[in-house]
Design a protein around this motif. Structure first.
Motif, PDB file in Angstrom:
ATOM      1  N   ASP A 442     -47.845 -80.289 -52.342  1.00  0.00           N
ATOM      2  CA  ASP A 442     -49.141 -79.606 -52.307  1.00  0.00           C
ATOM      3  C   ASP A 442     -49.774 -79.725 -50.957  1.00  0.00           C
ATOM      4  OD1 ASP A 442     -48.668 -78.521 -54.662  1.00  0.00           O
ATOM      5  OD2 ASP A 442     -50.001 -79.736 -55.710  1.00  0.00           O
ATOM      6  N   PHE A 443     -49.403 -81.069 -50.398  1.00  0.00           N
ATOM      7  CA  PHE A 443     -50.324 -81.414 -49.141  1.00  0.00           C
ATOM      8  C   PHE A 443     -49.331 -81.457 -47.806  1.00  0.00           C
ATOM      9  CE2 PHE A 443     -52.810 -82.839 -52.660  1.00  0.00           C
ATOM     10  CZ  PHE A 443     -54.103 -82.699 -52.345  1.00  0.00           C
ATOM     11  N   LEU A 444     -48.287 -80.738 -47.878  1.00  0.00           N
ATOM     12  CA  LEU A 444     -47.355 -80.364 -46.875  1.00  0.00           C
ATOM     13  C   LEU A 444     -47.166 -78.945 -46.600  1.00  0.00           C
ATOM     14  CD1 LEU A 444     -45.438 -81.490 -44.688  1.00  0.00           C
ATOM     15  CD2 LEU A 444     -43.443 -81.143 -46.527  1.00  0.00           C
ATOM     16  N   VAL A 445     -47.654 -78.250 -45.712  1.00  0.00           N
ATOM     17  CA  VAL A 445     -47.418 -76.953 -45.381  1.00  0.00           C
ATOM     18  C   VAL A 445     -46.837 -76.668 -43.970  1.00  0.00           C
ATOM     19  CG1 VAL A 445     -49.397 -76.279 -46.817  1.00  0.00           C
ATOM     20  CG2 VAL A 445     -49.740 -76.820 -44.308  1.00  0.00           C
ATOM     21  N   LEU A 446     -46.371 -75.401 -44.175  1.00  0.00           N
ATOM     22  CA  LEU A 446     -45.766 -74.981 -42.665  1.00  0.00           C
ATOM     23  C   LEU A 446     -46.516 -73.905 -42.218  1.00  0.00           C
ATOM     24  CD1 LEU A 446     -41.861 -74.426 -43.908  1.00  0.00           C
ATOM     25  CD2 LEU A 446     -43.231 -76.579 -43.273  1.00  0.00           C
ATOM     26  N   ALA A 447     -46.265 -73.776 -40.746  1.00  0.00           N
ATOM     27  CA  ALA A 447     -46.987 -72.720 -40.182  1.00  0.00           C
ATOM     28  C   ALA A 447     -46.002 -72.347 -38.815  1.00  0.00           C
ATOM     29  CB  ALA A 447     -48.480 -72.961 -39.711  1.00  0.00           C
ATOM     30  N   GLY A 448     -46.169 -71.063 -38.572  1.00  0.00           N
ATOM     31  CA  GLY A 448     -45.220 -70.528 -37.403  1.00  0.00           C
ATOM     32  C   GLY A 448     -44.725 -69.188 -37.630  1.00  0.00           C
ATOM     33  N   ASP A 449     -44.228 -68.626 -36.492  1.00  0.00           N
ATOM     34  CA  ASP A 449     -43.471 -67.213 -36.677  1.00  0.00           C
ATOM     35  C   ASP A 449     -42.247 -67.308 -37.479  1.00  0.00           C
ATOM     36  OD1 ASP A 449     -42.005 -68.617 -34.537  1.00  0.00           O
ATOM     37  OD2 ASP A 449     -42.119 -66.752 -33.136  1.00  0.00           O
ATOM     38  N   LEU A 450     -41.637 -68.349 -37.559  1.00  0.00           N
ATOM     39  CA  LEU A 450     -40.512 -68.281 -38.531  1.00  0.00           C
ATOM     40  C   LEU A 450     -40.645 -68.655 -39.864  1.00  0.00           C
ATOM     41  CD1 LEU A 450     -40.056 -71.546 -39.583  1.00  0.00           C
ATOM     42  CD2 LEU A 450     -39.746 -72.135 -37.394  1.00  0.00           C
ATOM     43  N   VAL A 451     -41.866 -68.814 -40.195  1.00  0.00           N
ATOM     44  CA  VAL A 451     -42.313 -68.705 -41.773  1.00  0.00           C
ATOM     45  C   VAL A 451     -42.577 -67.531 -42.317  1.00  0.00           C
ATOM     46  CG1 VAL A 451     -44.022 -69.747 -43.084  1.00  0.00           C
ATOM     47  CG2 VAL A 451     -43.390 -71.246 -41.267  1.00  0.00           C
ATOM     48  N   ARG A 452     -42.094 -67.400 -43.704  1.00  0.00           N
ATOM     49  CA  ARG A 452     -42.382 -66.115 -44.582  1.00  0.00           C
ATOM     50  C   ARG A 452     -43.803 -66.345 -44.836  1.00  0.00           C
ATOM     51  NH1 ARG A 452     -39.220 -64.349 -50.159  1.00  0.00           N
ATOM     52  NH2 ARG A 452     -40.853 -63.106 -50.811  1.00  0.00           N
ATOM     53  N   ILE A 453     -44.449 -64.928 -44.711  1.00  0.00           N
ATOM     54  CA  ILE A 453     -45.831 -64.776 -45.372  1.00  0.00           C
ATOM     55  C   ILE A 453     -45.785 -63.246 -45.641  1.00  0.00           C
ATOM     56  CG2 ILE A 453     -46.676 -64.132 -43.125  1.00  0.00           C
ATOM     57  CD1 ILE A 453     -49.339 -65.687 -44.217  1.00  0.00           C
ATOM     58  N   ASP A 454     -45.864 -62.880 -46.913  1.00  0.00           N
ATOM     59  CA  ASP A 454     -45.849 -61.704 -47.508  1.00  0.00           C
ATOM     60  C   ASP A 454     -47.020 -60.425 -47.129  1.00  0.00           C
ATOM     61  OD1 ASP A 454     -43.501 -62.483 -48.350  1.00  0.00           O
ATOM     62  OD2 ASP A 454     -44.096 -62.391 -50.531  1.00  0.00           O
ATOM     63  N   LEU A 455     -47.046 -60.490 -45.658  1.00  0.00           N
ATOM     64  CA  LEU A 455     -47.983 -59.873 -44.932  1.00  0.00           C
ATOM     65  C   LEU A 455     -47.368 -58.792 -43.894  1.00  0.00           C
ATOM     66  CD1 LEU A 455     -51.493 -61.747 -44.932  1.00  0.00           C
ATOM     67  CD2 LEU A 455     -50.843 -59.708 -46.434  1.00  0.00           C
ATOM     68  N   PRO A 456     -47.641 -57.678 -43.496  1.00  0.00           N
ATOM     69  CA  PRO A 456     -46.877 -56.903 -42.335  1.00  0.00           C
ATOM     70  C   PRO A 456     -47.600 -57.679 -40.986  1.00  0.00           C
ATOM     71  CG  PRO A 456     -48.611 -55.603 -43.266  1.00  0.00           C
ATOM     72  CD  PRO A 456     -48.687 -56.716 -44.176  1.00  0.00           C
ATOM     73  N   VAL A 457     -46.975 -58.604 -40.531  1.00  0.00           N
ATOM     74  CA  VAL A 457     -47.334 -59.259 -39.319  1.00  0.00           C
ATOM     75  C   VAL A 457     -46.308 -59.716 -38.677  1.00  0.00           C
ATOM     76  CG1 VAL A 457     -49.707 -60.260 -40.002  1.00  0.00           C
ATOM     77  CG2 VAL A 457     -47.679 -61.513 -40.644  1.00  0.00           C
ATOM     78  N   ALA A 458     -46.099 -59.821 -37.211  1.00  0.00           N
ATOM     79  CA  ALA A 458     -45.018 -60.352 -36.590  1.00  0.00           C
ATOM     80  C   ALA A 458     -45.460 -61.051 -35.210  1.00  0.00           C
ATOM     81  CB  ALA A 458     -44.110 -59.165 -36.329  1.00  0.00           C
ATOM     82  N   LEU A 459     -44.357 -61.761 -34.629  1.00  0.00           N
ATOM     83  CA  LEU A 459     -44.492 -62.617 -33.427  1.00  0.00           C
ATOM     84  C   LEU A 459     -45.865 -63.298 -33.442  1.00  0.00           C
ATOM     85  CD1 LEU A 459     -43.372 -59.606 -31.319  1.00  0.00           C
ATOM     86  CD2 LEU A 459     -42.082 -61.399 -32.083  1.00  0.00           C
TER      87      LEU A 459
END
Length: 523
Positions: A442-459
């Protein structure tokens, strides 16, 4: 900041305004856009942040560093041109912290595309609403004419009108973009200009890129957003106008920003929840944000005891895109004054675009004015593995002299080259396995353009959005209010076209509702 009137807001978590008492300590691993986004939000909420960046500069792939030219000039070299599109709402929210007037970015008048066969396209002056933008494009396009329409496979094309994340990935991710383009049966020149140029901005050839990623990109930049394909660029080198001011903002709120500080491992336990081995010392943290490129994330995870075996396998399976080359030349004479600041190219060997930096960047413009020369940058994406850098450099320079013949007699005052292979690859079938912002801890999270997020975003916008989302997830754990997110519309804009697409373009699939879905999903 103005937005498309149909842009969607995702509220941040509710809670207290700032951390109370002894504030949590968060180590953010990576000082690119994603890491700086997470660190900025956390520091604003009173969290004690330590940013560790292995390079000597911030910004990641949008970073920059000083260098001295042969003529004695001190200039800034970067990883290459970046377009700040108008629909990058979260990235612009980040930059607005240090640039409230928007003066750090300047508008490009068009997004011109040239094909070696003589075809040329541009996007300036198109209507902003669907379907009028597509109709306007067809009316004036030299590469895609009305008489070509009967040859297009309408059934294959209809899903482009009804993009929705993650449903589109469930439907198209098994296909590669090249195969999908063949199914569409668009004219060959339209393939090269309207699709392949865009897909190569992901640093991969269409045959190695997911068709769902291409369809989502088409939604973000054309059919789904009234912001269109026009963009802004940085008026100063990236460190001066963007990242250094953000670092000062973080440190002013009690945070630390350490460059030249590589993280070796993250171990659960110690005086706090995690012990981070970085720069030869141990840092103790209540939470960790891993905001790294593919190679960096795989290295840290493999050298640490984190998450579950299944999650570690997902990280280990991530791939980097093929190598890309950035070549910048300081020339002793100008290019023609009507040359655009940025030009996308197709059919000119490995050359994918040409940037005339002195057309918009203050530092390059000052050098050109002082010397009578010009500063020109060339990009070659998706180069073969094991490419010979010297031959790749020569190839790009030769094609520049074809595209801009006035450079044939120019003398090179100095040059800099960056051959890298650190962009994420989005291969067919990869979406379901891509790790998300959440992890098993719960206290380790990922971020970056390689990470999946279910929104229409890119780059760059995916990097900023996941950085905000990572910060929100931690703030929610501590009962602290978070950062709102914005995105382009979550579905196709035209209800009639969407109904047609749903009836004829595909079979009903999961996720048919248009409600805002959880964007962090499971680990």
């Amino acid at each position: 900041m103005t937005r498309d009137r149909r842009a969607r807001r995702i509220p941040g978590p509710r809670g207290t305004a700032v951390a109370a008492g002894d504030p949590p300590v968060v180590v953010v691993v990576g000082g690119g856009i994603a890491g700086l986004s997470a660190a900025t939000v956390l520091s604003e909420r009173g969290v004690r942040v330590v940013v560790c960046e292995r390079e000597d500069h911030l910004g990641g792939r949008v970073g920059g560093w000083p260098t001295e030219l042969a003529d004695g000039s001190r200039v800034t070299m970067t990883r290459g041109f970046h377009a700040f599109f108008r629909q990058y709402y979260n990235l612009r929210s980040l930059l607005g912290r240090v640039d409230p007037t928007g003066s750090a970015l300047v508008a490009m008048p068009d997004y011109p595309l040239w094909h070696a066969g003589g075809h040329r396209e541009g996007f300036a002056g198109l209507p902003r609403s669907t379907p009028w933008n597509a109709a306007g494009f067809l009316l004036r396009s030299p590469t895609f004419r009305w008489r070509d329409l009967p040859g297009v496979d309408a059934r294959a094309a209809l899903p482009l009108l009804d993009v929705s994340v993650p449903r589109t990935y469930h439907e198209l991710d098994h296909l590669d973009a090249a195969s999908y383009l063949e199914r569409l049966r668009f004219p060959e020149a339209a393939h090269a200009l309207a699709f392949e140029v865009f897909s190569r901005s992901f640093f991969a050839h269409p045959n190695r890129m997911s068709a769902a990623e291409l369809a989502t990109m088409f939604h973000i930049y054309f059919l789904g957003s009234a912001e269109g394909l026009l963009f802004d660029v940085a008026a100063d080198p990236f460190p001066h106008g963007l990242w250094d001011p953000l670092a000062r903002r973080i440190t002013a709120r009690g945070g630390e920003v350490r460059t030249g500080c590589a993280v070796e491992s993250v171990r659960p336990g110690g005086p706090r929840r995690f012990t981070v081995r970085a720069g030869g010392e141990e840092l103790h943290a209540d939470a960790v944000v891993l905001a790294l490129d593919v190679g960096g994330l795989k290295s840290v995870v493999s050298g640490s005891r984190l998450g579950s075996a299944k999650w570690r396998d997902r990280v280990a399976a991530l791939e980097s895109a093929p190598p890309f080359l950035v070549s910048r030349y300081w020339l002793d004479r100008p290019v023609w004054p009507d040359r655009p600041g940025f030009l996308g190219t197709s059919g000119y060997g490995a050359l994918d675009n040409v940037t005339v930096l002195n057309a918009y960047e203050h530092e390059a413009r000052a050098w050109a004015a002082r010397t009578g020369g010009s500063v020109v940058e060339l990009h070659g994406y998706s180069l073969p593995a094991g490419v010979d850098e010297e031959s790749a450099r020569r190839g790009l320079l030769e094609q520049l002299r074809v595209v801009y013949p006035e450079t044939r007699e120019a003398r090179v005052v100095d040059e800099r080259h960056e051959l890298r292979a650190d962009c994420p690859l989005f291969p067919p079938g990869g979406f379901a396995r891509r790790p998300g912002v959440r992890t098993p801890d719960d206290f380790l999270v990922l971020a970056g353009d390689l990470v999946r997020i279910d929104l229409p975003v890119a780059l760059m916008e995916r990097a900023a959005t996941t950085g905000f989302a990572a910060a929100n997830l931690l703030l929610e754990r501590w009962g602290i209010a978070g950062q709102e997110l914005w995105t382009v519309p979550l579905r196709g804009r035209g209800p009639v076209l969407r109904r047609v697409a749903r009836k004829w373009g595909r079979s009903p699939g999961p996720g048919e509702d248009d409600a805002v879905r959880p964007v962090l999903h499971t680990a």
